[in-house]
Design a protein around this motif. Sequence first.
Motif, PDB file in Angstrom:
ATOM      1  N   VAL A 199       0.853  -1.185   0.000  1.00 52.05           N
ATOM      2  CA  VAL A 199       0.000   0.000   0.000  1.00 52.05           C
ATOM      3  C   VAL A 199       0.889   1.236   0.000  1.00 52.05           C
ATOM      4  CG1 VAL A 199      -1.717   1.328   1.274  1.00 52.05           C
ATOM      5  CG2 VAL A 199      -1.870  -1.161   1.221  1.00 52.05           C
ATOM      6  N   LEU A 200       0.637   2.144  -0.930  1.00 48.97           N
ATOM      7  CA  LEU A 200       1.369   3.406  -0.979  1.00 48.97           C
ATOM      8  C   LEU A 200       0.473   4.514  -0.431  1.00 48.97           C
ATOM      9  CD1 LEU A 200       3.217   3.229  -4.421  1.00 48.97           C
ATOM     10  CD2 LEU A 200       3.922   2.364  -2.185  1.00 48.97           C
ATOM     11  N   LEU A 201       0.969   5.212   0.573  1.00 48.08           N
ATOM     12  CA  LEU A 201       0.251   6.336   1.161  1.00 48.08           C
ATOM     13  C   LEU A 201       0.700   7.610   0.457  1.00 48.08           C
ATOM     14  CD1 LEU A 201       0.644   5.380   4.942  1.00 48.08           C
ATOM     15  CD2 LEU A 201      -1.083   4.598   3.295  1.00 48.08           C
ATOM     16  N   LEU A 202      -0.185   8.224  -0.288  1.00 49.98           N
ATOM     17  CA  LEU A 202       0.177   9.403  -1.081  1.00 49.98           C
ATOM     18  C   LEU A 202       0.015  10.654  -0.216  1.00 49.98           C
ATOM     19  CD1 LEU A 202      -1.418   8.516  -4.535  1.00 49.98           C
ATOM     20  CD2 LEU A 202       0.708   7.728  -3.477  1.00 49.98           C
ATOM     21  N   THR A 203       1.058  10.950   0.547  1.00 45.40           N
ATOM     22  CA  THR A 203       0.993  12.083   1.473  1.00 45.40           C
ATOM     23  C   THR A 203       0.813  13.405   0.734  1.00 45.40           C
ATOM     24  OG1 THR A 203       3.417  11.987   1.522  1.00 45.40           O
ATOM     25  CG2 THR A 203       2.252  10.970   3.340  1.00 45.40           C
ATOM     26  N   ALA A 204       1.422  13.531  -0.434  1.00 48.50           N
ATOM     27  CA  ALA A 204       1.276  14.783  -1.198  1.00 48.50           C
ATOM     28  C   ALA A 204      -0.140  14.950  -1.720  1.00 48.50           C
ATOM     29  CB  ALA A 204       2.279  14.813  -2.346  1.00 48.50           C
ATOM     30  N   SER A 205      -0.777  13.863  -2.104  1.00 48.29           N
ATOM     31  CA  SER A 205      -2.183  13.933  -2.514  1.00 48.29           C
ATOM     32  C   SER A 205      -3.064  14.280  -1.318  1.00 48.29           C
ATOM     33  CB  SER A 205      -2.627  12.593  -3.112  1.00 48.29           C
ATOM     34  OG  SER A 205      -4.019  12.577  -3.348  1.00 48.29           O
ATOM     35  N   ALA A 206      -2.782  13.671  -0.172  1.00 43.91           N
ATOM     36  CA  ALA A 206      -3.559  13.959   1.039  1.00 43.91           C
ATOM     37  C   ALA A 206      -3.497  15.443   1.379  1.00 43.91           C
ATOM     38  CB  ALA A 206      -3.026  13.127   2.201  1.00 43.91           C
ATOM     39  N   ASN A 207      -2.340  16.061   1.157  1.00 42.56           N
ATOM     40  CA  ASN A 207      -2.157  17.489   1.441  1.00 42.56           C
ATOM     41  C   ASN A 207      -2.953  18.395   0.513  1.00 42.56           C
ATOM     42  OD1 ASN A 207      -0.421  17.157   3.603  1.00 42.56           O
ATOM     43  ND2 ASN A 207       1.432  17.305   2.359  1.00 42.56           N
ATOM     44  N   ARG A 208      -3.411  17.857  -0.612  1.00 38.36           N
ATOM     45  CA  ARG A 208      -4.214  18.640  -1.556  1.00 38.36           C
ATOM     46  C   ARG A 208      -5.681  18.187  -1.555  1.00 38.36           C
ATOM     47  NH1 ARG A 208      -1.769  21.338  -6.017  1.00 38.36           N
ATOM     48  NH2 ARG A 208       0.431  21.772  -5.544  1.00 38.36           N
ATOM     49  N   ASP A 209      -6.083  17.437  -0.548  1.00 42.10           N
ATOM     50  CA  ASP A 209      -7.453  16.940  -0.494  1.00 42.10           C
ATOM     51  C   ASP A 209      -8.390  18.062  -0.059  1.00 42.10           C
ATOM     52  OD1 ASP A 209      -9.820  15.569  -0.190  1.00 42.10           O
ATOM     53  OD2 ASP A 209      -8.982  13.956   1.050  1.00 42.10           O
ATOM     54  N   GLU A 210      -9.299  18.440  -0.967  1.00 46.18           N
ATOM     55  CA  GLU A 210     -10.233  19.528  -0.672  1.00 46.18           C
ATOM     56  C   GLU A 210     -11.206  19.165   0.448  1.00 46.18           C
ATOM     57  OE1 GLU A 210     -11.446  16.770  -3.795  1.00 46.18           O
ATOM     58  OE2 GLU A 210      -9.715  18.106  -3.605  1.00 46.18           O
ATOM     59  N   ARG A 211     -11.307  17.885   0.786  1.00 42.27           N
ATOM     60  CA  ARG A 211     -12.136  17.476   1.926  1.00 42.27           C
ATOM     61  C   ARG A 211     -11.532  17.977   3.240  1.00 42.27           C
ATOM     62  NH1 ARG A 211     -11.578  14.204  -1.982  1.00 42.27           N
ATOM     63  NH2 ARG A 211     -13.300  13.051  -2.944  1.00 42.27           N
ATOM     64  N   LYS A 212     -10.229  18.202   3.236  1.00 43.05           N
ATOM     65  CA  LYS A 212      -9.514  18.668   4.426  1.00 43.05           C
ATOM     66  C   LYS A 212      -9.143  20.147   4.321  1.00 43.05           C
ATOM     67  CE  LYS A 212      -6.753  18.409   8.120  1.00 43.05           C
ATOM     68  NZ  LYS A 212      -7.255  18.256   9.505  1.00 43.05           N
ATOM     69  N   TYR A 213      -8.751  20.580   3.113  1.00 42.47           N
ATOM     70  CA  TYR A 213      -8.247  21.940   2.926  1.00 42.47           C
ATOM     71  C   TYR A 213      -9.074  22.655   1.860  1.00 42.47           C
ATOM     72  CZ  TYR A 213      -4.217  19.482   4.918  1.00 42.47           C
ATOM     73  OH  TYR A 213      -3.394  18.702   5.691  1.00 42.47           O
ATOM     74  N   PRO A 214      -9.955  23.575   2.229  1.00 41.91           N
ATOM     75  CA  PRO A 214     -10.685  24.355   1.219  1.00 41.91           C
ATOM     76  C   PRO A 214      -9.705  25.097   0.303  1.00 41.91           C
ATOM     77  CG  PRO A 214     -11.627  24.668   3.413  1.00 41.91           C
ATOM     78  CD  PRO A 214     -10.346  23.927   3.610  1.00 41.91           C
ATOM     79  N   GLY A 215      -9.996  25.084  -0.992  1.00 43.40           N
ATOM     80  CA  GLY A 215      -9.094  25.721  -1.949  1.00 43.40           C
ATOM     81  C   GLY A 215      -7.718  25.090  -1.909  1.00 43.40           C
ATOM     82  N   ALA A 216      -7.666  23.758  -1.865  1.00 49.28           N
ATOM     83  CA  ALA A 216      -6.415  23.029  -1.619  1.00 49.28           C
ATOM     84  C   ALA A 216      -5.355  23.280  -2.677  1.00 49.28           C
ATOM     85  CB  ALA A 216      -6.697  21.523  -1.524  1.00 49.28           C
ATOM     86  N   ASP A 217      -5.748  23.600  -3.894  1.00 44.44           N
ATOM     87  CA  ASP A 217      -4.779  23.809  -4.969  1.00 44.44           C
ATOM     88  C   ASP A 217      -4.304  25.255  -5.060  1.00 44.44           C
ATOM     89  OD1 ASP A 217      -4.649  21.153  -5.838  1.00 44.44           O
ATOM     90  OD2 ASP A 217      -6.447  21.383  -7.072  1.00 44.44           O
TER      91      ASP A 217
END
Length: 437
Positions: A349-367
């Motif tokens: 299993v690969l945990l995509l930490t960089a993708s998690a950091n751009r998850d709009e479910r956690k961070y509004p306006g993530a990009d």
Amino acid sequence: MPPARGCPTPRGGADRLERHGHAERARPAGGSYRFCPGVKVATVTELYWDPYDKVIDVNPYPVWHRMRDESPVYFNEKFGFYAFSRHADVDDASLDPETYSSAYGTVLEIMGDQPYDNGMIIFTDPPSHTMMRVLVSRGFTPRRIAKLEEHIRALSAQLLDPFVGTSGFDFVQDFSAILPSMVISELIGVDPADREEVRKLIDTTFHIDPEKGMLNDISFGAQIKLHEYFGAQIEERRKNPREDVMTALTEAEIGTAEGTRRLTTKEASDFTNLLVSAGTETVARLLGWACALLAKHPEQRAALAADSSLLPGAVEETLRFEAPSPVQGRTTTKEVELHGVTIPEHSKVLLLTASANRDERKYPGADTYDIRRKFDSHTSFGHGPHFCLGASLARMEGRVALEEVLKRFPTWEIDHDNVHRLHTSTVRGYEKLPVLI
């Protein structure tokens, strides 16, 4: 010439022919198609990601966005791994070492069927990991870290001052790749006369072979030389202790069923090697990303130059927006059911930490990159048992280094024609980043 009516046109770039195994298919670099108005087309592009694809790695975020929406538990048949892309899933797995083990390796190239028995802390799980972490953490005490701030500032000045009044320099090769190596070398106790050679060996351990990736003779040769060097230094510390991390490791004791014991020279050398390599690579990429992002956002760079109190937040936002180490590997110890997908026991299993950091479910306006963003955490340093030991040092280096850069160079531009990217399955950033000042 515009496309014929009814024909799909790629979003984000021209079609490219991509080979996966024996199959070839055309797909757009951006990942999805934009269709002509009024035309119904059922065809969609195939969702594909792997950590070795250099084209995807230039901008993986559109693919990761699709993975979060369409396939949060993604399976790559070619390389036989699952990937988690949502913040909640990456965070939960990081906090659950009983289910998601590090013992079988954390880098896809070396993840295997048997657990590693080499004493490397990153390839262990609790309780042995906890015990070793306590030992190593003695070298990263708040007092030791705090004492380094003025040293970091002086080193930054030493590296940057020669370029004042010039037309430019390579931000990575002349600054961000050198500074963290010098800082971590000071912390662990590398002799000043040896630090440049140690830095070059560390760089060489990340050599990428076009066919073998990171598993190649050049990389292995540098790792052997580093291990031999640190082994000799550890033996020297046993005879002549100093005020440094290598001495602390020689004095550390491990509790066993037979009683307590000191670390062997190999164990202490392995710890030292890991600390130096990790402490150099992560900060080098962090500072490179900060340089590139601030050049792209000059109004935010001007705000930092005018108000240094914004720097801690800028460092955190940079870590969130562009994680230096975007992928962490784990192996399941039991069958897992997640988002309707059954992951068998002993799966990669690969945990995509960089993708998690751009998850709009956690961070509004993530990009959106925003140095004033308010958020409680990110996954760039990991979470749980394997949270980065050197996180506080990396944050201090980032803050101080950027402050010293902005004092001397409040503006700069990137020489895009001569930029070189660094790509491995676990590291993402710049190898060469020339700036015009």
